[in-house]
Design a protein around this motif. Structure first.
Motif, PDB file in Angstrom:
ATOM      1  N   SER A  87       8.977  34.926  34.752  1.00  0.00           N
ATOM      2  CA  SER A  87       8.194  34.421  33.628  1.00  0.00           C
ATOM      3  C   SER A  87       7.694  33.014  33.928  1.00  0.00           C
ATOM      4  N   LEU A  88       6.377  32.818  33.843  1.00  0.00           N
ATOM      5  CA  LEU A  88       5.786  31.512  34.126  1.00  0.00           C
ATOM      6  C   LEU A  88       6.350  30.442  33.209  1.00  0.00           C
ATOM      7  N   GLN A  89       6.509  30.764  31.931  1.00  0.00           N
ATOM      8  CA  GLN A  89       6.972  29.754  30.983  1.00  0.00           C
ATOM      9  C   GLN A  89       8.405  29.320  31.286  1.00  0.00           C
ATOM     10  N   ASP A  90       9.202  30.196  31.889  1.00  0.00           N
ATOM     11  CA  ASP A  90      10.592  29.858  32.182  1.00  0.00           C
ATOM     12  C   ASP A  90      10.756  29.037  33.456  1.00  0.00           C
ATOM     13  N   ASN A  91       9.658  28.741  34.136  1.00  0.00           N
ATOM     14  CA  ASN A  91       9.708  27.899  35.324  1.00  0.00           C
ATOM     15  C   ASN A  91       9.198  26.487  35.058  1.00  0.00           C
ATOM     16  N   SER A  92       8.941  26.160  33.815  1.00  0.00           N
ATOM     17  CA  SER A  92       8.415  24.829  33.504  1.00  0.00           C
ATOM     18  C   SER A  92       9.494  23.761  33.699  1.00  0.00           C
ATOM     19  N   LEU A  93       9.042  22.548  33.842  1.00  0.00           N
ATOM     20  CA  LEU A  93       9.935  21.420  34.091  1.00  0.00           C
ATOM     21  C   LEU A  93      10.673  21.036  32.812  1.00  0.00           C
ATOM     22  N   VAL A  94      11.980  20.912  32.913  1.00  0.00           N
ATOM     23  CA  VAL A  94      12.807  20.416  31.814  1.00  0.00           C
ATOM     24  C   VAL A  94      13.510  19.161  32.311  1.00  0.00           C
ATOM     25  N   PHE A 134      16.593  18.835  34.831  1.00  0.00           N
ATOM     26  CA  PHE A 134      17.501  19.924  34.504  1.00  0.00           C
ATOM     27  C   PHE A 134      16.986  21.299  34.955  1.00  0.00           C
ATOM     28  N   HIS A 135      15.681  21.401  35.175  1.00  0.00           N
ATOM     29  CA  HIS A 135      15.059  22.694  35.480  1.00  0.00           C
ATOM     30  C   HIS A 135      13.679  22.419  36.061  1.00  0.00           C
ATOM     31  N   PRO A 136      13.144  23.233  36.988  1.00  0.00           N
ATOM     32  CA  PRO A 136      13.579  24.582  37.362  1.00  0.00           C
ATOM     33  C   PRO A 136      14.679  24.598  38.419  1.00  0.00           C
ATOM     34  N   GLN A 137      15.376  25.716  38.452  1.00  0.00           N
ATOM     35  CA  GLN A 137      16.388  25.956  39.479  1.00  0.00           C
ATOM     36  C   GLN A 137      15.704  26.516  40.731  1.00  0.00           C
ATOM     37  N   PRO A 138      16.391  26.482  41.863  1.00  0.00           N
ATOM     38  CA  PRO A 138      15.793  27.019  43.096  1.00  0.00           C
ATOM     39  C   PRO A 138      15.327  28.473  42.970  1.00  0.00           C
ATOM     40  N   ARG A 139      16.098  29.274  42.253  1.00  0.00           N
ATOM     41  CA  ARG A 139      15.711  30.668  42.049  1.00  0.00           C
ATOM     42  C   ARG A 139      14.810  30.753  40.825  1.00  0.00           C
ATOM     43  N   LEU A 140      13.553  31.094  41.062  1.00  0.00           N
ATOM     44  CA  LEU A 140      12.559  31.082  39.995  1.00  0.00           C
ATOM     45  C   LEU A 140      12.610  32.357  39.160  1.00  0.00           C
ATOM     46  N   VAL A 199      16.592  30.628  29.363  1.00  0.00           N
ATOM     47  CA  VAL A 199      16.814  29.401  30.130  1.00  0.00           C
ATOM     48  C   VAL A 199      17.702  28.444  29.351  1.00  0.00           C
ATOM     49  N   GLU A 200      17.545  28.411  28.044  1.00  0.00           N
ATOM     50  CA  GLU A 200      18.399  27.545  27.224  1.00  0.00           C
ATOM     51  C   GLU A 200      19.874  27.847  27.466  1.00  0.00           C
ATOM     52  N   LYS A 201      20.221  29.133  27.597  1.00  0.00           N
ATOM     53  CA  LYS A 201      21.619  29.508  27.860  1.00  0.00           C
ATOM     54  C   LYS A 201      22.094  28.902  29.174  1.00  0.00           C
ATOM     55  N   GLU A 202      21.245  28.958  30.196  1.00  0.00           N
ATOM     56  CA  GLU A 202      21.605  28.394  31.499  1.00  0.00           C
ATOM     57  C   GLU A 202      21.754  26.877  31.416  1.00  0.00           C
ATOM     58  N   LEU A 203      20.872  26.228  30.673  1.00  0.00           N
ATOM     59  CA  LEU A 203      20.933  24.772  30.529  1.00  0.00           C
ATOM     60  C   LEU A 203      22.227  24.343  29.846  1.00  0.00           C
ATOM     61  N   ALA A 262      22.445  27.908  19.257  1.00  0.00           N
ATOM     62  CA  ALA A 262      23.408  27.356  20.218  1.00  0.00           C
ATOM     63  C   ALA A 262      22.808  26.188  20.985  1.00  0.00           C
ATOM     64  N   PHE A 263      21.552  26.311  21.349  1.00  0.00           N
ATOM     65  CA  PHE A 263      20.879  25.243  22.096  1.00  0.00           C
ATOM     66  C   PHE A 263      20.719  23.995  21.230  1.00  0.00           C
ATOM     67  N   LEU A 264      20.273  24.176  20.010  1.00  0.00           N
ATOM     68  CA  LEU A 264      20.077  23.034  19.108  1.00  0.00           C
ATOM     69  C   LEU A 264      21.400  22.334  18.817  1.00  0.00           C
ATOM     70  N   GLU A 265      22.445  23.119  18.687  1.00  0.00           N
ATOM     71  CA  GLU A 265      23.773  22.540  18.451  1.00  0.00           C
ATOM     72  C   GLU A 265      24.220  21.711  19.651  1.00  0.00           C
ATOM     73  N   GLU A 266      23.928  22.199  20.848  1.00  0.00           N
ATOM     74  CA  GLU A 266      24.327  21.491  22.064  1.00  0.00           C
ATOM     75  C   GLU A 266      23.534  20.199  22.240  1.00  0.00           C
ATOM     76  N   VAL A 267      22.246  20.253  21.955  1.00  0.00           N
ATOM     77  CA  VAL A 267      21.402  19.053  22.086  1.00  0.00           C
ATOM     78  C   VAL A 267      21.779  18.019  21.034  1.00  0.00           C
ATOM     79  N   ASP A 268      22.014  18.486  19.802  1.00  0.00           N
ATOM     80  CA  ASP A 268      22.474  17.621  18.710  1.00  0.00           C
ATOM     81  C   ASP A 268      21.529  16.442  18.492  1.00  0.00           C
ATOM     82  N   ALA A 269      20.233  16.724  18.479  1.00  0.00           N
ATOM     83  CA  ALA A 269      19.228  15.674  18.325  1.00  0.00           C
ATOM     84  C   ALA A 269      19.098  15.237  16.869  1.00  0.00           C
ATOM     85  N   HIS A 270      18.534  14.046  16.692  1.00  0.00           N
ATOM     86  CA  HIS A 270      18.258  13.517  15.359  1.00  0.00           C
ATOM     87  C   HIS A 270      16.807  13.757  14.947  1.00  0.00           C
TER      88      HIS A 270
END
Length: 289
Positions: A173-180, A164-170, A200-204, A229-237
């Motif tokens: 912030s180093l932390q925002d370029n980590s692999l998702v 899901f991440h990183p996107q071509p445009r980095l 990044v969560e907003k973009e995801l 918003a991110f947690l709601e979208e993931v909806d994990a258990h």
């Protein structure tokens, strides 16, 4: 869906203690309840995902159904002994796949040691680190896989990685370029978020279907991530939180996670967390280290 929560174990423990006390009145043959007995409950079949308790940093070992092993990140150097001890206890002799989600020390602090001892055949990392990994002699025997948003890697017949991440445009912030990425096994999905922030969560949310059963919480449970918003979208258990030295999990984040009806497992508190996926369902086990 079968899901063993912390409360389940607490009730089971009380029940077993009471039962054993009753049995002991009738003779000395009763067996004490121990973590070793708890491990007997773990099924042999299925994919096993171990979120390893470390002094600092992240490391997750995955035993695929085809017998191959995959390690996601290697933790901080200060956690070297704990990581090697865990792999030895699990009798791991070879790691087929090694995934590095970030160049930060808490994620690849033990990379060289793991590459030397376990000689991974496949090495996966964010695409912008290609120059780094191609220059390392330790990776000469491995097939290199620089990953970018949209990539998909098939691990076996039932398991794959969706990037899901990183996107071509980095980001700057180093932390925002980590692999998702999402680890998909049958119907079960595990979301690994690295250290990405709310930005990044907003973009995801806009670009991907994030729904997952298990969430590896971003940035060690800091307030930089895990928006409502991110947690709601993931909806994990289930939510897993790793530990970084000198950090504490922010109460605000814990409140958001628990308000999302997740069972939250900080590894510092509980020990190793094992999730066994059997394609149609999963079970969670707490393994005291």
């Amino acid at each position: 869906m079968i899901h063993l929560t912390r409360s389940w174990y607490r009730y089971l423990y009380i029940f077993l203690v009471v039962t054993l006390l009753c049995l002991s009145m009738g003779g000395p043959s009763s067996e004490a309840f121990t973590p070793k007995n708890l491990r007997k409950m773990i099924p042999d079949e299925g994919m096993k995902v171990y979120f390893i308790q470390l002094k600092s940093g992240e490391a997750t070992f995955i035993q695929l159904e085809n017998g191959e092993g995959m390690l996601v990140d290697t933790g901080s150097k200060t956690s070297q002994k704990e990581l090697i001890r865990f792999l030895s206890e699990q009798q791991i002799e070879h790691i087929h796949h090694l995934v590095i989600t970030s160049q930060q020390e808490e994620f690849m602090g033990n990379f060289e040691l793991i590459a030397d001892l376990y000689e991974p055949q496949h090495l996966y990392y964010p695409f912008y680190l290609d120059d780094l990994f191609t220059s390392l002699e330790l990776t000469a025997q491995a097939e290199l896989h620089p990953l970018i948003e949209g990539d998909q890697v098939t691990l076996d017949e039932a398991c794959a990685i969706k990037v899901f991440h990183p996107q071509p445009r980095l980001s700057l912030s180093l932390q925002d370029n980590s692999l998702v990425f999402q680890l998909v096994h049958g119907d079960q999905c595990f979301l690994f978020t690295g250290t990405v922030s709310k930005k990044v969560e907003k973009e995801l949310i806009k670009r991907h279907d994030l729904r997952s059963h298990i969430l590896k919480v971003s940035d060690f449970g800091s307030t930089n991530a895990s928006s409502e918003a991110f947690l709601e979208e993931v909806d994990a258990h289930v939510a897993i939180i790793f530990y970084r030295s000198a950090d504490t999990i922010e109460p605000e984040v814990m409140e958001r996670l628990e308000s999302s009806w997740m069972d939250v497992y900080p590894v510092k508190k509980h020990g190793h967390i094992l999730v066994v996926s059997q394609k149609e369902d999963y079970r969670v086990f707490v393994l005291p280290s």
